[in-house]
Design a protein around this motif. Sequence first.
Motif, PDB file in Angstrom:
ATOM      1  N   SER A  15      -0.438  -7.185 -34.552  1.00 13.29           N
ATOM      2  CA  SER A  15       0.761  -6.527 -34.014  1.00 13.29           C
ATOM      3  C   SER A  15       1.150  -5.308 -34.860  1.00 13.29           C
ATOM      4  O   SER A  15       0.668  -5.141 -35.985  1.00 13.29           O
ATOM      5  N   ILE A  17       2.223  -2.417 -37.134  1.00 16.51           N
ATOM      6  CA  ILE A  17       1.595  -1.475 -38.061  1.00 16.51           C
ATOM      7  C   ILE A  17       0.131  -1.860 -38.327  1.00 16.51           C
ATOM      8  O   ILE A  17      -0.745  -0.997 -38.406  1.00 16.51           O
ATOM      9  N   ASP A  36      -4.363 -12.976 -38.751  1.00 15.11           N
ATOM     10  CA  ASP A  36      -2.963 -13.157 -38.363  1.00 15.11           C
ATOM     11  C   ASP A  36      -2.640 -14.646 -38.196  1.00 15.11           C
ATOM     12  O   ASP A  36      -3.502 -15.452 -37.858  1.00 15.11           O
ATOM     13  N   ASN A  59      -2.743 -18.191 -42.202  1.00 14.06           N
ATOM     14  CA  ASN A  59      -1.402 -18.017 -42.753  1.00 14.06           C
ATOM     15  C   ASN A  59      -1.584 -17.447 -44.153  1.00 14.06           C
ATOM     16  O   ASN A  59      -2.134 -18.114 -45.035  1.00 14.06           O
ATOM     17  N   VAL A  60      -1.126 -16.211 -44.382  1.00 13.79           N
ATOM     18  CA  VAL A  60      -1.400 -15.564 -45.669  1.00 13.79           C
ATOM     19  C   VAL A  60      -0.699 -16.239 -46.842  1.00 13.79           C
ATOM     20  O   VAL A  60      -1.046 -15.990 -47.997  1.00 13.79           O
ATOM     21  N   TYR A 151      14.427 -10.555 -48.702  1.00 14.19           N
ATOM     22  CA  TYR A 151      13.435  -9.600 -48.181  1.00 14.19           C
ATOM     23  C   TYR A 151      13.279  -8.430 -49.164  1.00 14.19           C
ATOM     24  O   TYR A 151      12.158  -8.024 -49.485  1.00 14.19           O
ATOM     25  N   LYS A 155       9.884  -7.423 -51.154  1.00 11.17           N
ATOM     26  CA  LYS A 155       9.261  -6.109 -50.990  1.00 11.17           C
ATOM     27  C   LYS A 155       9.185  -5.345 -52.315  1.00 11.17           C
ATOM     28  O   LYS A 155       8.212  -4.632 -52.572  1.00 11.17           O
ATOM     29  N   THR A 183      10.882   1.106 -38.220  1.00 11.41           N
ATOM     30  CA  THR A 183       9.716   1.439 -37.394  1.00 11.41           C
ATOM     31  C   THR A 183       9.706   0.551 -36.156  1.00 11.41           C
ATOM     32  O   THR A 183       9.996  -0.648 -36.251  1.00 11.41           O
ATOM     33  N   THR A 185       8.266  -1.826 -33.854  1.00 11.23           N
ATOM     34  CA  THR A 185       7.131  -2.771 -33.824  1.00 11.23           C
ATOM     35  C   THR A 185       7.633  -4.095 -33.242  1.00 11.23           C
ATOM     36  O   THR A 185       8.810  -4.232 -32.893  1.00 11.23           O
TER      37      THR A 185
END
Length: 250
Positions: A15, A17, A36, A59-60, A151, A155, A183, A185
Amino acid sequence: MRFENKVIFITGGASGIGRATAERVVAEGGTAALVDLDGDRARQVAEEIGGGCIGLAANVADEQQVADAVRATVAALGGIDGVLAAAGHAEFGPTAEWDADRLMRMLSVHVGGTFYACKHALPVMKQRGRGAIVTIASTAAVMANNNNVPYGAAKAGIAGLTRQLMFEALPEVRINCVAPGRTITGMTTPLMLARGGDMEKGEEIFGAAIPMKRMGTADELAAAICFFLSDDSSFVTGQTLVVDGGETIS
Ligand SMILES: NC(=O)c1ccc[n+]([C@@H]2O[C@H](COP(=O)([O-])OP(=O)(O)OC[C@H]3O[C@@H](n4cnc5c(N)ncnc54)[C@H](O)[C@@H]3O)[C@@H](O)[C@H]2O)c1
């Protein structure tokens, strides 16, 4: 054709980016593994993009799943020349509403997921003698937003990880970070619809705080990411590039 004969490993590739980057890589002669949480969508998007792309479920936040995805990519596509670690989710709310499990999920998907992708793909690229990694932070890594502590912390962690990994990655591999602003998305679409009622009004509301008076597109982010993934940035490493229509400096 900056990606001719190159394989890019993209987390969050189904999905937004991640997908836009895969499309650009294929348009410039390369191919990609789309990794993903939603494996079915990753496989479907890989088919839609073509160019030999593959879709993989992982799952990362789970190191073993990332390691398996790296191995599957090498087996199917013959190696890895670049990594985009873009998998992530956005959740906001006052600090008091975050228990340990929710906080750890935020940190393990973003910081953990980026760490595992780098850890397992780096030896493959070093053995090949070349490579580039792009991590994805956010303007939340460098500016304050209300109700955005976990978050923003995750980041900022990714931007820090990028700088710290630079020495271990060199001399074969460069690593840079892109920090997107607002952005359009899959992540922001529900927020835009909730705030504006329709996408046009949603963008107007979200774009109001941005000097360029609009949100960014996934393609515009992919353009910056592909600069770092390609030899166009052959003397650039350890950097964070903010792509935000001017928001963070206004
Ligand atoms: N869209 C924005 O405004 C914006 C702004 C700043 C940063 N970002 C960051 O950009 C990156 C890409 O997001 P996007 O905007 O393209 O959103 P998106 O929702 O369109 O794409 C994110 C993808 O990541 C996948 N994903 C989520 N958690 C995962 C996990 N644990 N393991 C594997 N895959 C997972 C999702 O299934 C989805 O396909 C994210 O890291 C996000 O935090 C986005």
